[in-house]
Design an enzyme around this catalytic site. Structure first.
Site, PDB file in Angstrom:
ATOM      1  N   LYS A  54       0.858  -1.184   0.000  1.00  0.00           N
ATOM      2  CA  LYS A  54       0.000   0.000   0.000  1.00  0.00           C
ATOM      3  C   LYS A  54       0.893   1.233   0.000  1.00  0.00           C
ATOM      4  O   LYS A  54       1.979   1.224   0.578  1.00  0.00           O
ATOM      5  CB  LYS A  54      -0.876   0.015   1.250  1.00  0.00           C
ATOM      6  CG  LYS A  54      -2.085   0.918   1.159  1.00  0.00           C
ATOM      7  CD  LYS A  54      -3.295   0.210   0.585  1.00  0.00           C
ATOM      8  CE  LYS A  54      -4.479   1.142   0.429  1.00  0.00           C
ATOM      9  NZ  LYS A  54      -5.688   0.451   0.007  1.00  0.00           N
ATOM     10  N   VAL A  91     -17.645   3.866  -3.619  1.00  0.00           N
ATOM     11  CA  VAL A  91     -18.231   2.567  -3.259  1.00  0.00           C
ATOM     12  C   VAL A  91     -19.644   2.739  -2.699  1.00  0.00           C
ATOM     13  O   VAL A  91     -20.587   2.067  -3.136  1.00  0.00           O
ATOM     14  CB  VAL A  91     -17.362   1.836  -2.207  1.00  0.00           C
ATOM     15  CG1 VAL A  91     -18.007   0.511  -1.814  1.00  0.00           C
ATOM     16  CG2 VAL A  91     -15.965   1.604  -2.744  1.00  0.00           C
ATOM     17  N   GLY A 144     -19.388   7.700  -1.248  1.00  0.00           N
ATOM     18  CA  GLY A 144     -18.444   8.023  -2.311  1.00  0.00           C
ATOM     19  C   GLY A 144     -18.497   6.982  -3.412  1.00  0.00           C
ATOM     20  O   GLY A 144     -19.558   6.428  -3.724  1.00  0.00           O
ATOM     21  N   GLY A 160     -21.041   6.900   4.409  1.00  0.00           N
ATOM     22  CA  GLY A 160     -20.107   7.170   3.303  1.00  0.00           C
ATOM     23  C   GLY A 160     -20.743   6.834   1.966  1.00  0.00           C
ATOM     24  O   GLY A 160     -21.125   5.693   1.722  1.00  0.00           O
TER      25      GLY A 160
HETATM   26  P1  NAD Z   1     -14.372   7.923  -1.659  1.00  0.00           P
HETATM   27  O1  NAD Z   1     -13.336   8.902  -1.326  1.00  0.00           O
HETATM   28  O2  NAD Z   1     -14.908   7.867  -3.071  1.00  0.00           O
HETATM   29  O3  NAD Z   1     -15.650   8.120  -0.715  1.00  0.00           O
HETATM   30  C1  NAD Z   1     -15.557   8.243   0.668  1.00  0.00           C
HETATM   31  C2  NAD Z   1     -16.832   8.943   1.120  1.00  0.00           C
HETATM   32  O4  NAD Z   1     -16.860   8.966   2.541  1.00  0.00           O
HETATM   33  C3  NAD Z   1     -16.915  10.387   0.642  1.00  0.00           C
HETATM   34  O5  NAD Z   1     -18.212  10.640   0.143  1.00  0.00           O
HETATM   35  C4  NAD Z   1     -16.618  11.195   1.910  1.00  0.00           C
HETATM   36  O6  NAD Z   1     -17.256  12.448   1.916  1.00  0.00           O
HETATM   37  C5  NAD Z   1     -17.169  10.283   2.976  1.00  0.00           C
HETATM   38  N1  NAD Z   1     -16.578  10.466   4.302  1.00  0.00           N
HETATM   39  C6  NAD Z   1     -15.294  10.747   4.630  1.00  0.00           C
HETATM   40  N2  NAD Z   1     -15.159  10.818   5.956  1.00  0.00           N
HETATM   41  C7  NAD Z   1     -16.374  10.567   6.478  1.00  0.00           C
HETATM   42  C8  NAD Z   1     -16.865  10.508   7.792  1.00  0.00           C
HETATM   43  N3  NAD Z   1     -16.069  10.714   8.843  1.00  0.00           N
HETATM   44  N4  NAD Z   1     -18.181  10.222   7.970  1.00  0.00           N
HETATM   45  C9  NAD Z   1     -18.994  10.000   6.902  1.00  0.00           C
HETATM   46  N5  NAD Z   1     -18.580  10.056   5.629  1.00  0.00           N
HETATM   47  C10 NAD Z   1     -17.288  10.344   5.423  1.00  0.00           C
HETATM   48  O7  NAD Z   1     -13.826   6.499  -1.206  1.00  0.00           O
HETATM   49  P2  NAD Z   1     -14.292   5.067  -1.697  1.00  0.00           P
HETATM   50  O8  NAD Z   1     -13.455   4.661  -2.850  1.00  0.00           O
HETATM   51  O9  NAD Z   1     -15.781   5.048  -1.840  1.00  0.00           O
HETATM   52  O10 NAD Z   1     -13.846   4.164  -0.464  1.00  0.00           O
HETATM   53  C11 NAD Z   1     -14.586   4.140   0.742  1.00  0.00           C
HETATM   54  C12 NAD Z   1     -13.916   3.175   1.732  1.00  0.00           C
HETATM   55  O11 NAD Z   1     -13.831   1.875   1.166  1.00  0.00           O
HETATM   56  C13 NAD Z   1     -12.462   3.529   2.118  1.00  0.00           C
HETATM   57  O12 NAD Z   1     -12.235   3.106   3.434  1.00  0.00           O
HETATM   58  C14 NAD Z   1     -11.634   2.700   1.172  1.00  0.00           C
HETATM   59  O13 NAD Z   1     -10.359   2.453   1.681  1.00  0.00           O
HETATM   60  C15 NAD Z   1     -12.468   1.456   1.127  1.00  0.00           C
HETATM   61  N6  NAD Z   1     -12.256   0.660  -0.077  1.00  0.00           N
HETATM   62  C16 NAD Z   1     -12.467   1.205  -1.301  1.00  0.00           C
HETATM   63  C17 NAD Z   1     -12.280   0.430  -2.432  1.00  0.00           C
HETATM   64  C18 NAD Z   1     -12.537   0.969  -3.817  1.00  0.00           C
HETATM   65  O14 NAD Z   1     -12.598   0.165  -4.736  1.00  0.00           O
HETATM   66  N7  NAD Z   1     -12.711   2.277  -4.013  1.00  0.00           N
HETATM   67  C19 NAD Z   1     -11.877  -0.898  -2.313  1.00  0.00           C
HETATM   68  C20 NAD Z   1     -11.692  -1.432  -1.040  1.00  0.00           C
HETATM   69  C21 NAD Z   1     -11.889  -0.634   0.072  1.00  0.00           C
END
Ligand code: NAD
Length: 344
Positions: free
Chosen positions: A79, A181, A179, A177
């Site tokens: 990572k 995902v 975003g 959250g």
């Molecule tokens: P992203 O940045 O697209 O979305 C994150 C969302 O969470 C945003 O809308 C943000 O405003 C919100 N957020 C941030 N802090 C917050 C809080 N304290 N309370 C509520 N909402 C909050 O990220 P993502 O790609 O959707 O990933 C989300 C999570 O899933 C992360 O932990 C990431 O590591 C994990 N993850 C993502 C993937 C992927 O394919 N994108 C794969 C495995 C794990």
């Protein structure tokens, strides 16, 4: 300080990359290459201090070793984190690409929080050890968010079936959250007939998504205490603490956020409350299956979908083993993963 760090787990290597011209400051942690190149995304984030960034890289890279092994991929775990300081420019991303290239393929990057597929395209100018690039329809790869959401969806289905003996239709899911995902996930859950409560720290986004999928909008500070069947964390990690676990009012925790358990003791705490926890790195493997397939050139979108579908059965096996052994689900998954990476 590194070899004594709480989250140092005999990582094979930890690289510190910097570039004065662009202001790049990055940490690339290679946990294990036992099964193949260390694969795992890059996070662009503001940390309290350098030690916090190192802790994040160490924890996340170990999680990737476990995740890739449990996803059945021929890849190890790594990572990277880029410390948010100077603006994220093309020059900075190119310098980061050069740093990755210098590792000769031992680490393969992809997107994580704060990074986009466009950023991956810039990194790819300097290295071929990058995945998650924009792709044409039908091919594997691209933004991993929707693939991750698909895995969380089928994994949540397995958890709800195991714990509550029912399908997702009519199941109440509280989603933190929205975003990449979380947004894709709530669309799937809404289509499956789930009842949704949603929150995001970005209130405008939360209101927009709630309106789109017909969800109840919840204040972000209250989403973890909503009385529901499932709590689905899809924002940041370390949200399951002694304090928050005591206040959960759900039967299942199933979401994409990495490192949901704040400490190793918290898995047992969740289990002791009779709440079924879907281990994060098993349920959120859809994205890495997608990017690994792209990087390895080992399949198309249909092949990726078939691999993601297996997350459902894998979790059902973990839940059954946890029941049979009386251990918490995270401990069962960790033991399975460590065996696979030769550290059992
Ligand atoms: P992203 O940045 O697209 O979305 C994150 C969302 O969470 C945003 O809308 C943000 O405003 C919100 N957020 C941030 N802090 C917050 C809080 N304290 N309370 C509520 N909402 C909050 O990220 P993502 O790609 O959707 O990933 C989300 C999570 O899933 C992360 O932990 C990431 O590591 C994990 N993850 C993502 C993937 C992927 O394919 N994108 C794969 C495995 C794990």
């Amino acid at each position: 300080m590194l070899f004594d760090a709480a989250d140092y787990d005999a990582h094979e290597a930890v690289h510190f990359a910097s570039d004065a011209a662009s202001g790049l400051q990055a940490i690339i942690a290679v946990h294990s290459t036992h099964l193949g190149p260390a694969a795992g995304g890059c996070r662009w984030w503001t940390y309290a201090d350098d030690a916090a960034a190192l802790t994040d890289a160490l924890r996340l890279s170990r999680g990737m070793s476990y995740k890739n092994a449990m996803a059945g991929l021929p890849m190890g775990g790594g990572k990277a984190v880029i410390l948010k300081g100077a603006p994220k420019t093309e020059e900075m991303l190119e310098a980061f690409g050069s740093a990755i290239d210098g590792l000769g393929g031992r680490y393969v990057t992809a997107e994580d929080v704060g990074m986009s597929d466009a950023d991956m395209t810039v990194i790819a100018r300097r290295t071929r050890h990058v995945s998650g690039l924009p792709v044409a329809g039908g091919a594997a790869g691209g933004n991993p968010g929707p693939s991750t959401a698909e895995g969380v969806f089928v994994g949540m289905r397995a958890a709800v079936r195991h714990k509550l003996g029912r399908d997702l239709a009519g199941t109440h899911v509280a989603v933190q959250g929205l975003g990449s995902v979380g947004h894709a996930l709530v669309r799937k859950l809404a289509a499956a007939g789930a009842k949704l409560s949603v929150a995001d720290i970005d209130e405008a986004r939360a209101a927009r998504v709630a309106d789109e999928v017909g969800a109840t909008l919840v204040d972000n500070a209250a989403i973890m205490t909503v009385a529901a069947d499932v709590f689905s964390p899809n924002a940041l990690g370390a949200i399951l603490t002694e304090f928050s676990i005591a206040r959960l009012d759900v039967a299942v925790v199933a979401g994409a956020a990495n490192n949901q358990l704040a400490t190793p003791a918290d898995g047992a705490r969740v289990a002791a409350r009779g709440i079924l926890y879907a281990p994060d790195y098993v349920i959120n493997a859809g994205g890495i299956i997608n990017v690994a397939t792209e990087y390895l050139g080992s399949g198309d979108a249909a092949g990726v979908a078939a691999q993601i579908a297996r997350i459902e059965g894998r979790l059902a096996d973990i839940f059954a083993e946890a029941d049979a052994s009386g251990r918490a689900t995270d401990a069962v998954a960790d033991a399975m993963a460590r065996k696979l990476i030769g550290r059992g």
